[in-house]
Design a protein around this motif. Structure first.
Motif, short mmCIF file in Angstrom:
data_model
loop_
_atom_site.label_atom_id
_atom_site.label_comp_id
_atom_site.label_asym_id
_atom_site.label_seq_id
_atom_site.Cartn_x
_atom_site.Cartn_y
_atom_site.Cartn_z
N LEU A 94 3.45 30.26 62.62
CA LEU A 94 4.53 28.56 62.01
C LEU A 94 3.38 28.03 62.22
O LEU A 94 3.81 26.72 61.52
CB LEU A 94 6.13 29.17 63.29
CG LEU A 94 7.03 28.03 62.57
CD1 LEU A 94 7.56 27.90 61.82
CD2 LEU A 94 8.33 28.19 63.87
N ALA A 224 10.80 26.19 67.79
CA ALA A 224 11.06 26.85 66.71
C ALA A 224 12.29 26.36 66.30
O ALA A 224 12.97 25.95 64.72
CB ALA A 224 11.60 28.62 67.02
N ALA A 227 11.17 23.05 64.19
CA ALA A 227 10.77 23.30 63.11
C ALA A 227 11.95 23.68 62.60
O ALA A 227 11.22 24.06 60.89
CB ALA A 227 9.65 24.81 63.42
N ARG A 228 12.71 23.84 62.54
CA ARG A 228 13.51 24.22 61.72
C ARG A 228 13.86 24.10 60.60
O ARG A 228 14.32 24.06 59.36
CB ARG A 228 14.88 25.38 62.35
CG ARG A 228 16.01 25.36 61.44
CD ARG A 228 17.21 26.73 62.25
NE ARG A 228 18.04 27.09 61.42
CZ ARG A 228 19.12 26.88 60.59
NH1 ARG A 228 19.02 25.09 60.38
NH2 ARG A 228 20.08 27.25 59.46
N ARG A 231 11.77 23.70 57.49
CA ARG A 231 11.29 24.21 56.43
C ARG A 231 12.12 24.17 54.94
O ARG A 231 12.04 23.77 54.28
CB ARG A 231 12.46 25.10 56.19
CG ARG A 231 12.91 26.50 55.41
CD ARG A 231 13.86 27.26 56.41
NE ARG A 231 15.63 27.32 56.84
CZ ARG A 231 16.13 27.45 55.47
NH1 ARG A 231 15.71 27.80 54.46
NH2 ARG A 231 17.51 26.70 55.89
N MET A 297 6.32 28.17 53.39
CA MET A 297 7.58 27.37 55.92
C MET A 297 8.43 27.96 55.15
O MET A 297 9.49 27.55 55.53
CB MET A 297 8.31 26.34 55.18
CG MET A 297 7.19 25.46 56.10
SD MET A 297 6.94 25.86 57.52
CE MET A 297 8.01 24.94 57.79
N LEU A 299 10.66 30.14 56.85
CA LEU A 299 10.55 30.91 58.81
C LEU A 299 10.16 31.95 58.88
O LEU A 299 9.07 32.95 59.60
CB LEU A 299 11.56 30.28 59.27
CG LEU A 299 11.52 29.02 59.24
CD1 LEU A 299 12.64 27.86 60.42
CD2 LEU A 299 10.44 27.80 59.65
N MET A 303 6.64 34.24 60.22
CA MET A 303 6.62 34.97 61.66
C MET A 303 7.02 36.28 61.83
O MET A 303 5.84 36.53 62.68
CB MET A 303 7.91 34.20 62.31
CG MET A 303 7.93 32.38 62.63
SD MET A 303 9.13 31.45 63.47
CE MET A 303 10.57 31.94 63.18
#
Length: 348
Positions: A94, A224, A227-228, A231, A297, A299, A303
């Motif tokens: 990520l 996480a 970071a959403r 995206r 990107m 996700l 990951m």
């Protein structure tokens, strides 16, 4: 839920809270990666001085009445290592996707730019100079070291506009300087301290248990979630600042959030397992090619790709009796050479 064909097959998911289109290929890739992770993870739990069969491993996980000795080995010693491999791989992948999207360059990963080395330098200072060897102190040292390195690289690379090429070149130089300082610290301390730091610096998942896994997993979930939103905003930012602002994305704030989240993810892994090289570089590109996406990107695929790479690498490392960082460094070096050769051929 319905399947729509817009040149590529999409699954439409619509609920009272969300409505989105998910590519069928991405779903199939994610399912395949989950199978790889589970298979490699189960295989890894059978490896060791005390050999355990697949059947015994599965019984130890699902049956509380199974052999207590086997259950202790599997659930208390080996399973946390597999779960840590999944966590480290997902976090590094990520972080790599964030920085590659931010720099618009497949070489723009924490390994190349130097943020990973900055986190490693911060942990080395915390362990050997300050004498603080707990996970939380090492995590704080890694985070501070990574953020200060990111700030230094950004300042040195910023000339009116920040190009990805200049950022990578400056990052390589800063990484070399920090590596030299780390080596100087290692030769300045006692042999026992240097050996401890060198073992950690090789990148190893051995001796990690649920005590370290629970806080690391909690921190990973937080980062996480942060970071959403990236995206959607980072792929827009790849089109340029003017286009991003026209579409409602604030370039400065987006870069700052992306930088902090990416460095924090690297620090999370570095504090627990040491530097595990090249996962952040390779995983986003592999996931992008598997899903045929136009951005690193994505996700879930990114990951899961990182998790699969680290789980498989750790299983190989256990077979060879070496730290997982040695395996990823060897494979990653070959990958980096191929990537540089491909970019050179494309430009010529």
């Amino acid at each position: 839920m319905s399947v729509i064909d817009h040149g590529r097959r999409l699954i439409r998911v619509e609920t009272t809270h969300i409505a989105t289109l998910v590519p069928v290929r991405s779903v199939l890739v994610c399912l395949a990666l989950v199978v790889v992770i589970i298979g490699a993870g189960l295989f890894a739990t059978t490896i060791g001085a005390y050999e355990i069969s697949f059947d015994a491993v599965i019984r130890a996980i699902v049956d509380p009445a199974s052999d207590p000795d086997v259950r202790q080995v599997v659930t208390e010693w080996r399973l946390p290592r597999v779960l840590f491999a999944v966590l480290c791989g997902a976090a590094l992948a990520l972080a790599g996707g964030i920085f590659q999207s931010l720099t618009r360059n497949p070489l723009g990963s924490p390994d190349i730019i130097g943020f990973g080395v900055g986190a490693q330098f911060g942990v080395t200072l915390t362990m050997l100079v300050l004498g603080l060897n707990t996970y939380l102190f090492k995590a704080a040292g890694a985070l501070v070291g990574g953020l200060l390195t990111a700030l230094l690289v950004a300042v040195l690379a910023n000339r009116h506009t920040m190009s990805s090429f200049r950022l990578i070149i400056v990052g390589i130089g800063v990484s070399a300087g920090l590596g030299s300082l780390t080596s100087w610290i290692l030769i300045s301390v006692s042999v026992e301290q240097a050996m401890m730091a060198a073992t950690w610096g090789a990148g190893s998942l051995a001796s990690l248990g649920f005590d370290q896994l629970l806080p690391a997993a909690t921190a990973f979930v937080v980062f996480a979630l942060l970071a959403r939103p990236l995206r959607r905003s980072l792929p827009v930012l790849e089109m340029g600042d003017d286009a991003a602002m026209a579409l409602g994305v604030r370039p400065g704030r987006t870069r700052l959030v992306a930088m902090v989240v990416g460095v924090a993810l690297v620090a999370l892994v570095t504090a627990a397992a040491g530097p595990i090289s090249f996962i952040a570089l390779a995983a986003p590109q592999i996931a992008q090619r598997l899903t045929r996406s136009n951005t690193p990107m994505g996700l879930a695929p990114v990951m899961l790709t990182g998790a699969a790479l680290v789980v498989v690498s750790d299983a190989v490392a256990q077979l060879l009796a070496v730290p997982v960082g040695v395996v990823t460094l060897s494979v990653g070096g070959i990958y980096l050479t191929c990537l540089l050769a491909a970019q050179f051929v494309r430009r010529t």
